[in-house]
Scaffold this motif. Structure first.
Motif, mmCIF file in Angstrom:
data_model
loop_
_atom_site.group_PDB
_atom_site.id
_atom_site.type_symbol
_atom_site.label_atom_id
_atom_site.label_comp_id
_atom_site.label_asym_id
_atom_site.label_seq_id
_atom_site.Cartn_x
_atom_site.Cartn_y
_atom_site.Cartn_z
ATOM 1 N N PRO A 123 -14.612 8.215 -2.463
ATOM 2 C CA PRO A 123 -13.879 9.283 -3.146
ATOM 3 C C PRO A 123 -12.564 8.781 -3.749
ATOM 4 O O PRO A 123 -12.086 9.344 -4.726
ATOM 5 C CB PRO A 123 -13.624 10.322 -2.057
ATOM 6 N N GLY A 124 -12.012 7.719 -3.187
ATOM 7 C CA GLY A 124 -10.773 7.163 -3.729
ATOM 8 C C GLY A 124 -10.948 6.652 -5.145
ATOM 9 O O GLY A 124 -10.054 6.785 -5.980
ATOM 10 N N HIS A 125 -12.103 6.075 -5.432
ATOM 11 C CA HIS A 125 -12.371 5.566 -6.772
ATOM 12 C C HIS A 125 -12.442 6.719 -7.772
ATOM 13 O O HIS A 125 -11.885 6.642 -8.872
ATOM 14 C CB HIS A 125 -13.680 4.761 -6.793
ATOM 15 N N ASP A 126 -13.094 7.803 -7.390
ATOM 16 C CA ASP A 126 -13.157 8.980 -8.261
ATOM 17 C C ASP A 126 -11.760 9.549 -8.507
ATOM 18 O O ASP A 126 -11.411 9.917 -9.627
ATOM 19 C CB ASP A 126 -14.045 10.069 -7.648
ATOM 20 N N ARG A 127 -10.956 9.614 -7.448
ATOM 21 C CA ARG A 127 -9.594 10.136 -7.580
ATOM 22 C C ARG A 127 -8.764 9.235 -8.493
ATOM 23 O O ARG A 127 -7.984 9.714 -9.310
ATOM 24 C CB ARG A 127 -8.953 10.247 -6.184
ATOM 25 N N LEU A 128 -8.931 7.922 -8.348
ATOM 26 C CA LEU A 128 -8.198 6.970 -9.184
ATOM 27 C C LEU A 128 -8.554 7.182 -10.656
ATOM 28 O O LEU A 128 -7.671 7.175 -11.513
ATOM 29 C CB LEU A 128 -8.514 5.538 -8.756
ATOM 30 N N LEU A 129 -9.824 7.377 -10.950
ATOM 31 C CA LEU A 129 -10.242 7.611 -12.337
ATOM 32 C C LEU A 129 -9.615 8.895 -12.875
ATOM 33 O O LEU A 129 -9.119 8.930 -14.002
ATOM 34 C CB LEU A 129 -11.769 7.666 -12.434
ATOM 35 N N ARG A 130 -9.596 9.949 -12.061
ATOM 36 C CA ARG A 130 -8.953 11.203 -12.484
ATOM 37 C C ARG A 130 -7.456 10.988 -12.729
ATOM 38 O O ARG A 130 -6.893 11.498 -13.702
ATOM 39 C CB ARG A 130 -9.143 12.287 -11.442
ATOM 40 N N ASN A 131 -6.806 10.233 -11.842
ATOM 41 C CA ASN A 131 -5.384 9.942 -12.013
ATOM 42 C C ASN A 131 -5.140 9.148 -13.296
ATOM 43 O O ASN A 131 -4.179 9.399 -14.022
ATOM 44 C CB ASN A 131 -4.842 9.168 -10.810
ATOM 45 N N TYR A 132 -6.010 8.186 -13.566
ATOM 46 C CA TYR A 132 -5.887 7.357 -14.761
ATOM 47 C C TYR A 132 -5.967 8.238 -16.013
ATOM 48 O O TYR A 132 -5.146 8.121 -16.919
ATOM 49 C CB TYR A 132 -6.988 6.291 -14.775
ATOM 50 N N SER B 277 -5.343 11.363 -16.269
ATOM 51 C CA SER B 277 -4.141 12.193 -16.310
ATOM 52 C C SER B 277 -2.949 11.413 -16.881
ATOM 53 O O SER B 277 -2.181 11.951 -17.689
ATOM 54 C CB SER B 277 -3.823 12.692 -14.899
ATOM 55 N N ILE B 278 -2.804 10.166 -16.495
ATOM 56 C CA ILE B 278 -1.713 9.320 -17.007
ATOM 57 C C ILE B 278 -1.854 9.140 -18.517
ATOM 58 O O ILE B 278 -0.890 9.291 -19.266
ATOM 59 C CB ILE B 278 -1.700 7.951 -16.293
ATOM 60 N N VAL B 279 -3.059 8.821 -18.969
ATOM 61 C CA VAL B 279 -3.297 8.617 -20.401
ATOM 62 C C VAL B 279 -3.034 9.915 -21.169
ATOM 63 O O VAL B 279 -2.404 9.903 -22.231
ATOM 64 C CB VAL B 279 -4.725 8.086 -20.656
ATOM 65 N N ALA B 280 -3.479 11.042 -20.630
ATOM 66 C CA ALA B 280 -3.247 12.336 -21.287
ATOM 67 C C ALA B 280 -1.757 12.633 -21.396
ATOM 68 O O ALA B 280 -1.276 13.091 -22.445
ATOM 69 C CB ALA B 280 -3.965 13.446 -20.521
ATOM 70 N N ILE C 137 0.814 -1.214 0.000
ATOM 71 C CA ILE C 137 0.000 0.000 0.000
ATOM 72 C C ILE C 137 0.851 1.269 0.000
ATOM 73 O O ILE C 137 0.596 2.197 -0.766
ATOM 74 C CB ILE C 137 -1.024 -0.008 1.154
ATOM 75 N N GLU C 138 1.876 1.319 0.811
ATOM 76 C CA GLU C 138 2.725 2.521 0.834
ATOM 77 C C GLU C 138 3.448 2.707 -0.496
ATOM 78 O O GLU C 138 3.620 3.840 -0.952
ATOM 79 C CB GLU C 138 3.710 2.469 2.009
ATOM 80 N N ASP C 139 3.871 1.601 -1.119
ATOM 81 C CA ASP C 139 4.498 1.699 -2.442
ATOM 82 C C ASP C 139 3.490 2.213 -3.473
ATOM 83 O O ASP C 139 3.807 3.081 -4.282
ATOM 84 C CB ASP C 139 5.025 0.329 -2.905
ATOM 85 N N LEU C 140 2.287 1.673 -3.441
ATOM 86 C CA LEU C 140 1.260 2.082 -4.398
ATOM 87 C C LEU C 140 0.903 3.555 -4.251
ATOM 88 O O LEU C 140 0.664 4.245 -5.240
ATOM 89 C CB LEU C 140 0.003 1.221 -4.246
ATOM 90 N N LYS C 141 0.871 4.049 -3.029
ATOM 91 C CA LYS C 141 0.544 5.459 -2.797
ATOM 92 C C LYS C 141 1.546 6.392 -3.461
ATOM 93 O O LYS C 141 1.232 7.549 -3.710
ATOM 94 C CB LYS C 141 0.482 5.747 -1.298
ATOM 95 N N GLN C 142 2.738 5.902 -3.749
ATOM 96 C CA GLN C 142 3.768 6.724 -4.383
ATOM 97 C C GLN C 142 3.654 6.736 -5.909
ATOM 98 O O GLN C 142 4.386 7.459 -6.574
ATOM 99 C CB GLN C 142 5.160 6.215 -3.986
ATOM 100 N N THR C 143 2.738 5.941 -6.469
ATOM 101 C CA THR C 143 2.589 5.885 -7.919
ATOM 102 C C THR C 143 1.633 6.963 -8.400
ATOM 103 O O THR C 143 0.831 7.497 -7.639
ATOM 104 C CB THR C 143 2.072 4.503 -8.382
ATOM 105 N N ASN C 144 1.708 7.251 -9.696
ATOM 106 C CA ASN C 144 0.820 8.249 -10.294
ATOM 107 C C ASN C 144 -0.638 7.823 -10.208
ATOM 108 O O ASN C 144 -1.519 8.654 -10.022
ATOM 109 C CB ASN C 144 1.202 8.490 -11.752
ATOM 110 N N LEU C 145 -0.915 6.539 -10.337
ATOM 111 C CA LEU C 145 -2.294 6.058 -10.329
ATOM 112 C C LEU C 145 -2.970 6.242 -8.973
ATOM 113 O O LEU C 145 -4.152 6.583 -8.893
ATOM 114 C CB LEU C 145 -2.347 4.577 -10.731
ATOM 115 N N PHE C 146 -2.249 6.034 -7.905
ATOM 116 C CA PHE C 146 -2.833 6.110 -6.564
ATOM 117 C C PHE C 146 -2.458 7.400 -5.828
ATOM 118 O O PHE C 146 -2.653 7.507 -4.620
ATOM 119 C CB PHE C 146 -2.423 4.888 -5.740
ATOM 120 N N PHE C 147 -1.968 8.381 -6.559
ATOM 121 C CA PHE C 147 -1.570 9.655 -5.996
ATOM 122 C C PHE C 147 -2.759 10.331 -5.315
ATOM 123 O O PHE C 147 -3.853 10.394 -5.861
ATOM 124 C CB PHE C 147 -1.009 10.544 -7.119
#
Length: 178
Positions: A121-130, A132-135, A5-15
């Protein structure tokens, strides 16, 4: 799933997704850890891609097999198949291989789009992050195309692209020394 979890939090997807939300979110996404041994194929050229991943350990490479051209090197924190999973065609133009033992968190793209029953809200944030990554990947591809079109000489193209890549490679949020 808790150990990364701590590693994932550092990724762009789970930012910007809180630790308390992570385990439930991963469950909601039907995420799973997949191990690949050195030389294994993570994504095969020509195959349809419905899941994308986050590399949690090891290194990989994306290659074009018909000419054995290295497209990109992958490391901890990099996304794998993000644009492909979101595309309508889903077919991969490259093969992604493990350069050493690799652990990937795989997520079905459809689960990213599905509305969470808990409306977290985490799911909404994940979709926004996704998105952003694709863009960002699309913008990077456009810049690379413009650079390659700027020169007729293949040697100059390679030099330009290499210089551009070295200048613009963003340090992964991961801050890994790998």
């Amino acid at each position: 799933m808790c150990e990364f979890i701590e590693d994932l939090k550092q990724t762009n997807l789970f930012f910007h997704i809180e630790s308390e939300e992570m385990e439930g979110l991963l469950h909601c996404l039907c995420a799973k850890y997949v191990w690949y041994a050195k030389g294994d194929t993570i994504i095969e050229e020509g195959n349809k891609v419905y899941d994308f991943g986050i590399m949690l350990s090891g290194h990989g490479r994306a290659i074009k097999l018909d000419r054995v051209i290295l497209i990109s090197l992958l490391k901890k924190g990099n996304e794998v198949g993000v644009v492909l999973a979101a595309s309508l065609e889903h077919k991969s133009p490259v093969t992604v291989q493990a350069e050493d033992d690799v652990l990937v968190l795989q997520i079905p793209f459809e689960r990213v789009l599905a509305r969470c029953e808990k409306a977290c809200p985490g799911h909404d944030r994940l979709l926004r992050n996704y998105i952003s990554i694709v863009a960002e990947k699309g913008a990077c591809t456009a810049r690379t195309y413009r650079l390659s079109a700027a020169s007729d000489n293949t040697g100059e193209n390679i030099d330009l692209l290499t210089a551009y890549s070295l200048r613009t490679t963003k340090k992964n949020i991961y801050n890994s020394d790998e």
